[in-house]
Design an enzyme around this catalytic site. Structure first.
Site, PDB file in Angstrom:
ATOM      1  N   GLY A  11       0.816  -1.215   0.000  1.00 39.85           N
ATOM      2  CA  GLY A  11       0.000   0.000   0.000  1.00 39.85           C
ATOM      3  C   GLY A  11       0.847   1.260   0.000  1.00 39.85           C
ATOM      4  N   GLY A  13      -0.414   4.286   0.236  1.00 41.49           N
ATOM      5  CA  GLY A  13      -1.296   5.358   0.719  1.00 41.49           C
ATOM      6  C   GLY A  13      -0.580   6.160   1.796  1.00 41.49           C
ATOM      7  CG  PHE A  14      -2.592   9.390   3.841  1.00 43.51           C
ATOM      8  CD1 PHE A  14      -2.006  10.639   3.735  1.00 43.51           C
ATOM      9  CD2 PHE A  14      -3.837   9.193   3.281  1.00 43.51           C
ATOM     10  CE1 PHE A  14      -2.656  11.679   3.092  1.00 43.51           C
ATOM     11  CE2 PHE A  14      -4.495  10.220   2.628  1.00 43.51           C
ATOM     12  CZ  PHE A  14      -3.905  11.464   2.535  1.00 43.51           C
ATOM     13  N   GLY A  15      -0.237   5.687   5.038  1.00 43.56           N
ATOM     14  CA  GLY A  15       0.600   4.922   5.954  1.00 43.56           C
ATOM     15  C   GLY A  15       1.849   4.390   5.273  1.00 43.56           C
ATOM     16  CD  GLU A 171     -15.256  16.816   3.395  1.00 50.36           C
ATOM     17  OE1 GLU A 171     -14.564  17.242   4.325  1.00 50.36           O
ATOM     18  OE2 GLU A 171     -14.933  15.834   2.704  1.00 50.36           O
ATOM     19  CG  ASP A 300      -8.383   3.991   6.697  1.00 49.22           C
ATOM     20  OD1 ASP A 300      -8.014   4.727   7.632  1.00 49.22           O
ATOM     21  OD2 ASP A 300      -8.981   4.411   5.678  1.00 49.22           O
ATOM     22  CB  ALA A 317      -5.077  11.402   6.399  1.00 49.09           C
TER      23      ALA A 317
HETATM   24  C1  LIG Z   1     -13.715  10.301   0.482  1.00 51.85           C
HETATM   25  C2  LIG Z   1     -12.784  10.265   1.667  1.00 51.85           C
HETATM   26  C3  LIG Z   1     -12.563  11.424   2.385  1.00 51.85           C
HETATM   27  C4  LIG Z   1     -11.707  11.402   3.476  1.00 51.85           C
HETATM   28  N1  LIG Z   1     -11.491  12.566   4.161  1.00 51.85           N
HETATM   29  C5  LIG Z   1     -10.617  12.585   5.190  1.00 51.85           C
HETATM   30  C6  LIG Z   1     -10.326  13.796   5.866  1.00 51.85           C
HETATM   31  O1  LIG Z   1     -10.884  14.846   5.553  1.00 51.85           O
HETATM   32  N2  LIG Z   1      -9.415  13.768   6.888  1.00 51.85           N
HETATM   33  C7  LIG Z   1      -8.773  12.607   7.248  1.00 51.85           C
HETATM   34  O2  LIG Z   1      -7.954  12.633   8.153  1.00 51.85           O
HETATM   35  N3  LIG Z   1      -9.049  11.446   6.627  1.00 51.85           N
HETATM   36  C8  LIG Z   1      -9.947  11.398   5.604  1.00 51.85           C
HETATM   37  N4  LIG Z   1     -10.216  10.217   4.957  1.00 51.85           N
HETATM   38  C9  LIG Z   1      -9.595   8.979   5.468  1.00 51.85           C
HETATM   39  C10 LIG Z   1      -8.161   8.826   4.990  1.00 51.85           C
HETATM   40  O3  LIG Z   1      -8.075   9.018   3.603  1.00 51.85           O
HETATM   41  C11 LIG Z   1      -7.695   7.433   5.389  1.00 51.85           C
HETATM   42  O4  LIG Z   1      -7.769   7.321   6.783  1.00 51.85           O
HETATM   43  C12 LIG Z   1      -6.269   7.166   4.912  1.00 51.85           C
HETATM   44  O5  LIG Z   1      -6.216   7.195   3.519  1.00 51.85           O
HETATM   45  C13 LIG Z   1      -5.789   5.821   5.432  1.00 51.85           C
HETATM   46  O6  LIG Z   1      -4.484   5.612   4.984  1.00 51.85           O
HETATM   47  P1  LIG Z   1      -3.990   4.130   4.673  1.00 51.85           P
HETATM   48  O7  LIG Z   1      -2.545   4.240   4.358  1.00 51.85           O
HETATM   49  O8  LIG Z   1      -4.423   3.225   5.757  1.00 51.85           O
HETATM   50  O9  LIG Z   1      -4.814   3.685   3.382  1.00 51.85           O
HETATM   51  P2  LIG Z   1      -4.914   4.370   1.955  1.00 51.85           P
HETATM   52  O10 LIG Z   1      -4.444   5.764   1.980  1.00 51.85           O
HETATM   53  O11 LIG Z   1      -6.298   4.097   1.511  1.00 51.85           O
HETATM   54  O12 LIG Z   1      -3.895   3.532   1.075  1.00 51.85           O
HETATM   55  C14 LIG Z   1      -4.065   2.171   0.848  1.00 51.85           C
HETATM   56  C15 LIG Z   1      -3.306   1.795  -0.413  1.00 51.85           C
HETATM   57  O13 LIG Z   1      -3.260   0.382  -0.493  1.00 51.85           O
HETATM   58  C16 LIG Z   1      -3.497  -0.013  -1.823  1.00 51.85           C
HETATM   59  N5  LIG Z   1      -4.006  -1.391  -1.783  1.00 51.85           N
HETATM   60  C17 LIG Z   1      -5.164  -1.831  -1.268  1.00 51.85           C
HETATM   61  N6  LIG Z   1      -5.245  -3.161  -1.350  1.00 51.85           N
HETATM   62  C18 LIG Z   1      -4.097  -3.571  -1.923  1.00 51.85           C
HETATM   63  C19 LIG Z   1      -3.585  -4.844  -2.271  1.00 51.85           C
HETATM   64  N7  LIG Z   1      -4.250  -5.981  -2.022  1.00 51.85           N
HETATM   65  N8  LIG Z   1      -2.372  -4.914  -2.880  1.00 51.85           N
HETATM   66  C20 LIG Z   1      -1.675  -3.773  -3.147  1.00 51.85           C
HETATM   67  N9  LIG Z   1      -2.113  -2.546  -2.819  1.00 51.85           N
HETATM   68  C21 LIG Z   1      -3.300  -2.448  -2.207  1.00 51.85           C
HETATM   69  C22 LIG Z   1      -4.460   1.010  -2.345  1.00 51.85           C
HETATM   70  O14 LIG Z   1      -4.415   1.098  -3.766  1.00 51.85           O
HETATM   71  C23 LIG Z   1      -3.979   2.290  -1.676  1.00 51.85           C
HETATM   72  O15 LIG Z   1      -3.049   2.986  -2.457  1.00 51.85           O
HETATM   73  C24 LIG Z   1     -11.068  10.193   3.861  1.00 51.85           C
HETATM   74  C25 LIG Z   1     -11.293   9.033   3.131  1.00 51.85           C
HETATM   75  C26 LIG Z   1     -12.151   9.066   2.045  1.00 51.85           C
HETATM   76  C27 LIG Z   1     -12.391   7.811   1.256  1.00 51.85           C
END
Ligand SMILES: Cc1cc2nc3c(=O)[nH]c(=O)nc-3n(C[C@H](O)[C@H](O)[C@H](O)COP(=O)(O)OP(=O)(O)OC[C@H]3O[C@@H](n4cnc5c(N)ncnc54)[C@H](O)[C@@H]3O)c2cc1C
Length: 443
Positions: A11, A13-15, A171, A300, A317
Site C-alpha cells: 500500500g 497510501g498515507f501509511g 462535503e 485504516d 489520514a
Molecule cells: C472520500 C474520503 C474522504 C476522506 N477525508 C478525510 C479527511 O478529511 N481527513 C482525514 O484525516 N481522513 C480522511 N479520509 C480517510 C483517509 O483518507 C484514510 O484514513 C487514509 O487514507 C488511510 O491511509 P492508509 O494508508 O491506511 O490507506 P490508503 O491511503 O487508503 O492507502 C491504501 C493503499 O493500499 C493499496 N491497496 C489496497 N489493497 C491492496 C492490495 N491488495 N495490494 C496492493 N495494494 C493495495 C491502495 O491502492 C492504496 O493505495 C477520507 C477518506 C475518504 C475515502
C-alpha cells in the site's frame, strides 16, 4: 539476491508512503507494492467528484514520490496473501516477495453493510474512478434535464441523494448543491437553481457524530443555507435504479452517492490473523500484528487501541501518517537491536468542510465554524498534500473558483450510448433489473 534486510510495504497510501519515506537512507531494501500506480489524497476526492479539482491535482505517481530513494523500488500489483511462516507476500502476478519486515497498509474499501447488491445503483467514493464517475453522472444529469420535457423525469434528473452524514457525505452534499446552484444553473437556459434537489440522509439524529453537538448543528445550518435537504434519523432501506428508498418512501433520483462507511480491504481476511468485529487487524502497542512482531499493520486496516482506551483509533489520514513514520523509526531501531517504544497518537483535531467559506473545526477544546474554519481546513489540506506541483495546482484552482465562481474540471469523457449520441435521461440510470454503472470501490 541482496543480502540486505528486506522491507515490503503493501500500500502506497498515507501509511505506506510515510513508512517508506521514513526509511530513506536506512540499511534496508524497500519494496512498495500497490495495485494503483498513484498515491491518492482521498480527503479531496469529493472535489474531483464535483468538478472542483482535476484528478491529477490530488494524485501523484508513487514512483515519483520515492524516485530519489535509492533503497526503494515500486511494484505495481495486487498483494493476494501473505505466508507468515515463510515470510513471503504473494502477488496477483504469481510473483512472491520475501521480507524481514512487512508493513501492511492497504487501507479500506466502501462498506455496504451487507447490501452489496446496492453497489450497482449507487457510487461510493474511494478512488479516482468513483470520483470521475460521480462527476460525469452529475454533469450528464444536467445535460439530460436541459432537454427533458416531462416534468417528473426532469425532477428526478435534478435530484441527488447522498447517503451518510459523516464528513464525506456532508462535503459531497454541500459541493453538489453548490455546483448545481451557483455554477451550473447559470449556464443552462431551462434549469433554475430551485429545480435542483440535494438530499442528505443520515441514520443518526445529527450529522458529523464524532464532532461536538454544537458543531453538528452548525454544519446542519450551513448545509441548509446551501439548499441541502436533511433527512436525519432516517434509514435507507433500499437503493434501486429509480432512486433511494428512505423510511419506506422512494426518492426518485438520478444519482445516489454512498458515503456511509468503509471497511478494511479484503486482504485483511486473507492474512489469517486476528481481526476485530469490524474486520480490522488487531495490533499491539507497537502497531505489530499480534504474535508477529515483524509484521506491522497500520492505517485504516488496523485496529490500534491506545493504552487505557476502549475504542480503536479512527480511520483518519493523520493516524496512518503518524503510524507510518513510527513504523519506520521502529524498523531503524530494530536494526540497531534497540528496545521498541510504543506508538503514541498525537490528536490534532478533526475538521469537515461544507462549501465555500463554510466548515467546522474541532481541536481539543477549541472549536470554530464558518469562514475561519474553512481557511484552516484549506491550509491543512494544502500542507498535507504530497508534491509541490499538486499544492500549487490545488491552491490555484481554489483561488480561481473563489474569485470566478467557476469550476474548471467539467469534462465528460464517457457518454453512455457512444460518442455521437446525446445523453438520454434514461441512459443515466439503468433500467430496473439490469446492471448499471457500478462503483469500483467494493474490492
Ligand atoms: C472520500 C474520503 C474522504 C476522506 N477525508 C478525510 C479527511 O478529511 N481527513 C482525514 O484525516 N481522513 C480522511 N479520509 C480517510 C483517509 O483518507 C484514510 O484514513 C487514509 O487514507 C488511510 O491511509 P492508509 O494508508 O491506511 O490507506 P490508503 O491511503 O487508503 O492507502 C491504501 C493503499 O493500499 C493499496 N491497496 C489496497 N489493497 C491492496 C492490495 N491488495 N495490494 C496492493 N495494494 C493495495 C491502495 O491502492 C492504496 O493505495 C477520507 C477518506 C475518504 C475515502
Amino acid at each position: 539476491m541482496s543480502q540486505r534486510k528486506q522491507v515490503v510495504i503493501i500500500g502506497g497510501g498515507f501509511g505506506g508512503l510515510n513508512a517508506a519515506r521514513g526509511l530513506d537512507g536506512a540499511d534496508v531494501d524497500i519494496t512498495i507494492v500497490d495495485r494503483e500506480n498513484h498515491h491518492l489524497f482521498q480527503p479531496l476526492l469529493y472535489q474531483v467528484a464535483t468538478s472542483g479539482l482535476s484528478p491529477g491535482a490530488i494524485a501523484v505517481p508513487i514512483r515519483s514520490v520515492v524516485g530519489r530513494q535509492p533503497n526503494t523500488r515500486v511494484v505495481l500489483g495486487e498483494a493476494l496473501g501473505v505466508d507468515l511462516t515463510r515470510k513471503e507476500v504473494t502477488l496477483s502476478s504469481g510473483a512472491t516477495l520475501r521480507y524481514d519486515w512487512l508493513v501492511v497498509a492497504a487501507g479500506a474499501k466502501t462498506n455496504f453493510f451487507g447490501n452489496e447488491h446496492w453497489a450497482q445503483h449507487t457510487i461510493g467514493l474511494k478512488n479516482l474512478r468513483d470520483a470521475i464517475q460521480i462527476r460525469e453522472r452529475v454533469l450528464l444529469a444536467f445535460e439530460a434535464a436541459e432537454q427533458e420535457t416531462d416534468d417528473a423525469t426532469r425532477k428526478r434528473l435534478l435530484t441527488f441523494v447522498v447517503i451518510g452524514g459523516g464528513p464525506t457525505g456532508v462535503e459531497m452534499a454541500g459541493a453538489i448543491s453548490e455546483l448545481g446552484r451557483t455554477v451550473l444553473a447559470d449556464e443552462y437556459q431551462r434549469i433554475h437553481s430551485s429545480d435542483i434537489r440535494v438530499i442528505l440522509v443520515e441514520m443518526a439524529t445529527r450529522l458529523l457524530t464524532p464532532f461536538r453537538p454544537d458543531l453538528s448543528a452548525s454544519a446542519a445550518d450551513q448545509l441548509r443555507e446551501l439548499g441541502v435537504e436533511l433527512r436525519l434519523g432516517q434509514r435507507v432501506t433500499d437503493v434501486t435504479a429509480a432512486g433511494a428508498v428512505v423510511n419506506g418512501e422512494l426518492i426518485p433520483a438520478s444519482l445516489v452517492v454512498w458515503a456511509s462507511g468503509v471497511q478494511p480491504v479484503s486482504l485483511a481476511q486473507r492474512l489469517g490473523v486476528q481481526l476485530t468485529r469490524r474486520g480490522q487487524v488487531r495490533v499491539d502497542g507497537n502497531c505489530a500484528v499480534l504474535g508477529h512482531p515483524d509484521v506491522f499493520c497500520i492505517g485504516d486496516m488496523a485496529a490500534f487501541i491506545p493504552a487505557g482506551a476502549t475504542d480503536a483509533l479512527p480511520g483518519l489520514a493523520p493516524v496512518a501518517i503518524q503510524q507510518g513514520r513510527y513504523v519506520a523509526r521502529t524498523i531503524r531501531g530494530d536494526l540497531r537491536s534497540m528496545a521498541r517504544k510504543p506508538f503514541v497518537y498525537v490528536d490534532k483535531g478533526i475538521m469537515a468542510t461544507i462549501g465555500r467559506s463554510r466548515a467546522v473545526v474541532q481541536s481539543g477544546v477549541l472549536t470554530t465554524s464558518g469562514l475561519l474554519a474553512w481557511l484552516a481546513w484549506g491550509f491543512v489540506h494544502i500542507v498535507y498534500l504530497i508534491g509541490f506541483r499538486n499544492r500549487v495546482m490545488v491552491l490555484f484552482e481554489w483561488m480561481w473558483a473563489y474569485v470566478t465562481y467557476k469550476r474548471g474540471t467539467r469534462l465528460v469523457t464517457h457518454l453512455p450510448r457512444g460518442a455521437d449520441a446525446l445523453p438520454s435521461p434514461h441512459a443515466l440510470a439503468p433500467a430496473p433489473g439490469t446492471t448499471g454503472p457500478t462503483s469500483s470501490s467494493p474490492r
